[in-house]
Scaffold this motif. Structure first.
Motif, mmCIF file in Angstrom:
data_model
loop_
_atom_site.group_PDB
_atom_site.id
_atom_site.type_symbol
_atom_site.label_atom_id
_atom_site.label_comp_id
_atom_site.label_asym_id
_atom_site.label_seq_id
_atom_site.Cartn_x
_atom_site.Cartn_y
_atom_site.Cartn_z
ATOM 1 N N UNK A 107 7.766 -3.667 -7.298
ATOM 2 C CA UNK A 107 7.053 -4.463 -6.297
ATOM 3 C C UNK A 107 7.225 -3.851 -4.904
ATOM 4 N N UNK A 108 8.369 -3.221 -4.658
ATOM 5 C CA UNK A 108 8.602 -2.570 -3.363
ATOM 6 C C UNK A 108 7.600 -1.439 -3.146
ATOM 7 N N UNK A 109 7.359 -0.641 -4.180
ATOM 8 C CA UNK A 109 6.381 0.438 -4.063
ATOM 9 C C UNK A 109 4.967 -0.116 -3.911
ATOM 10 N N UNK A 110 4.664 -1.184 -4.638
ATOM 11 C CA UNK A 110 3.331 -1.779 -4.539
ATOM 12 C C UNK A 110 3.078 -2.312 -3.137
ATOM 13 N N UNK A 111 4.097 -2.896 -2.514
ATOM 14 C CA UNK A 111 3.949 -3.391 -1.145
ATOM 15 C C UNK A 111 3.666 -2.252 -0.169
ATOM 16 N N UNK A 112 4.199 -1.068 -0.471
ATOM 17 C CA UNK A 112 3.987 0.098 0.388
ATOM 18 C C UNK A 112 2.693 0.833 0.048
ATOM 19 N N UNK A 113 1.863 0.223 -0.788
ATOM 20 C CA UNK A 113 0.582 0.793 -1.232
ATOM 21 C C UNK A 113 0.798 2.131 -1.926
ATOM 22 N N UNK A 114 1.852 2.182 -2.726
ATOM 23 C CA UNK A 114 2.158 3.349 -3.548
ATOM 24 C C UNK A 114 1.682 3.030 -4.967
ATOM 25 N N UNK A 115 0.496 3.534 -5.332
ATOM 26 C CA UNK A 115 -0.082 3.240 -6.649
ATOM 27 C C UNK A 115 -0.343 4.535 -7.416
ATOM 28 N N UNK A 116 -0.118 4.509 -8.733
ATOM 29 C CA UNK A 116 0.509 3.424 -9.487
ATOM 30 C C UNK A 116 1.971 3.269 -9.082
ATOM 31 N N UNK A 117 2.446 2.028 -9.073
ATOM 32 C CA UNK A 117 3.777 1.723 -8.520
ATOM 33 C C UNK A 117 4.877 2.015 -9.534
#
Length: 486
Positions: A360-370
């Motif tokens: 979720x931390x990566x997803x919040x940073x717009x790092x996709x795929x997380x």
């Protein structure tokens, strides 16, 4: 002119008419005597109780898992149900459909069959329900066979080892978490982190022959969204979808999982490499819990009944290699409260051959795929990738681990360049590693392209034999004779 009886020649010896009359009389007498002793419970039954999810009937004689038809009044027609429990002459049933309209006294008829799925090559491009029936309005599937929804996994002694690499088109997986044909991998994440989106990327980009997509207990809108946004026309043409949305009865959600697996087994038995994309195991487990509690099972860990933990290996072990083909399984797990050690996540992780954790931390940073590479593991990577590729992947993971440990110091400016060579190297190659891991949803990377980027980060050369001969469907051009090098 009609012949007279004397002109007709009868061959053989006919019985005396008096004797014939006696035999018929005796036969009818025995018939009526036997008819009075027939137990009607064996022929049909009737509903005696309906409480919550569970229906009870007196009769018919049936076995666990048998399909029964309930003749519901008030215009409901036939409702299909399955036997989930037996007690004396009481049969416990769960319906595949809503039970509205069922009342005490409704007739119950046993079919004599367990759930079977009609299968043929014409399933490609179709959408099925929990019983394997098409729901896309395109007509029947002209089934040539029927596969049992509940089946045993392949014999462990006959399973070929997993040695062939599978391309997913996702760089973080192909490069650092390599997957083999016939491997079973879990995708673990909380809600809204991108599990279904990642499945869509794999379905669209993979070099497997056939995709079987199981949307079990998910939102109803996700079916058309998945087709339009993730699969597309090209992906749908080589895919079969099984959909049982969250508003379906628990038995429908449960059996939808088995139907999807049976469809995958059919294509595997045709000698094909099948990709089974299953979303999600958690919804399957919750459906089994609802059924278990309704049938009187005691709750165990966090309310999950013992049948939940008994059913999961029986489902998940059906994927894998067989003597005819392979089923590569990607199973999503909805982690409750982002707790990776909750019962379902912990059980599934112990059964499968690898796990991909979405952060979720990566997803919040717009790092996709997380994909959190450091928290993820492919247990078969060393068997399907060559030694140089594994060495490069280990080198990149080590740089990521070094940077993660020093990240707080770097961000607050407490670290000074030159203090630690390992940290200096991790910082210098941070952007290149991020470029490798971040990928747009519509972006597809072939295996040679992914390996080329990794070779450039590590400053090493990957020999051509580690890439292997191109198998059917694998994207990308020819491999240079000197290997991959940047």
């Amino acid at each position: 002119m009609r012949p007279v009886l004397d002109d007709i020649q009868i061959e053989g010896n006919w019985p005396d008419p008096a004797e014939l009359e006696f035999n018929i009389t005796e036969m009818l007498s025995k018939y009526f005597e036997t008819a009075g002793k027939i137990d009607t419970v064996k022929c049909a039954g009737h509903i005696t109780k309906a409480q919550g999810l569970l229906l009870e009937s007196r009769g018919p004689q049936a076995v666990i898992g048998e399909i029964c038809r309930i003749e519901a009044p008030k215009g409901r027609g036939i409702i299909h149900a399955e036997v989930v429990g037996l007690r004396d002459e009481t049969v416990q049933l769960m319906a595949y459909e809503e039970t509205e309209g069922i009342e005490v006294g409704c007739r119950v008829i046993a079919s004599g069959n367990r759930l079977e799925v009609p299968v043929s090559d014409k399933l490609l491009g179709r959408i099925l329900d929990c019983m394997g029936n098409p729901i896309d309005g395109k007509g029947g599937v002209d089934a040539v066979l029927r596969y049992p929804a509940l089946a045993n996994p392949p014999d462990p002694a006959t399973r070929p080892p997993i040695r062939r690499r599978l391309a997913t088109g996702v760089r973080s997986i192909d490069g650092l978490l390599s997957v083999g044909r016939g491997q079973r991998v879990g995708i673990f994440a909380g809600s809204g982190v991108g599990k279904t989106t990642l499945l869509g990327m794999i379905a669209r980009n993979t070099n497997a022959d056939v995709n079987v997509v199981a949307l079990i207990g998910e939102r109803g809108r996700e079916l058309n969204d998945f087709i339009a946004n993730d699969l597309g026309p090209e992906g749908l043409a080589r895919s079969v979808l099984v959909s049982t949305p969250s508003n379906s009865p628990p038995l429908a959600r449960l059996r939808g999982a088995y139907v999807a697996t049976a469809v995958a087994e059919y294509f595997r038995d045709q000698g094909l490499d099948v990709m089974l994309l299953f979303d999600s195991v958690t919804r399957f487990a919750r459906a089994q819990r609802e059924i278990g509690l309704a049938a009187g099972e005691p709750p165990a860990t966090r309310g999950y009944t013992p049948s939940v933990f008994d059913s999961m290996p029986k489902l998940l072990e059906r994927s894998g290699n067989s003597e005819k083909g392979s089923i590569t399984g990607f199973y999503t797990v909805l982690v409750e409260g982002d707790d990776m050690d909750e019962p379902i996540a912990d059980t599934v992780r112990g059964i499968l051959d690898g796990h991909i954790v979405l952060s979720r931390r990566l997803a919040k940073a717009y790092h996709y795929p997380a994909v959190d590479v450091l928290e993820s593991v492919s247990r078969l990577m060393h068997h399907v990738s060559g030694p140089v590729t594994n060495k490069i992947a280990g080198y990149i993971r080590r740089l990521m681990a070094v940077y993660a440990e020093a990240e707080d110091l770097i961000n607050v400016g407490a670290y000074h360049t030159g203090t630690n060579p390992a940290i200096d190297e991790a910082v210098a190659k941070r952007n290149a590693i991020e470029s490798l891991l971040v990928q747009e949803v519509e972006e597809k990377s072939s295996l040679p392209e992914t390996l080329a980027v990794m070779a450039g980060i590590a400053g090493m050369e990957i020999p051509p034999e580690e890439i292997g001969i191109y198998e059917r469907g694998l994207a990308g051009g020819a491999v240079p004779a000197e290997g991959i090098r940047v």
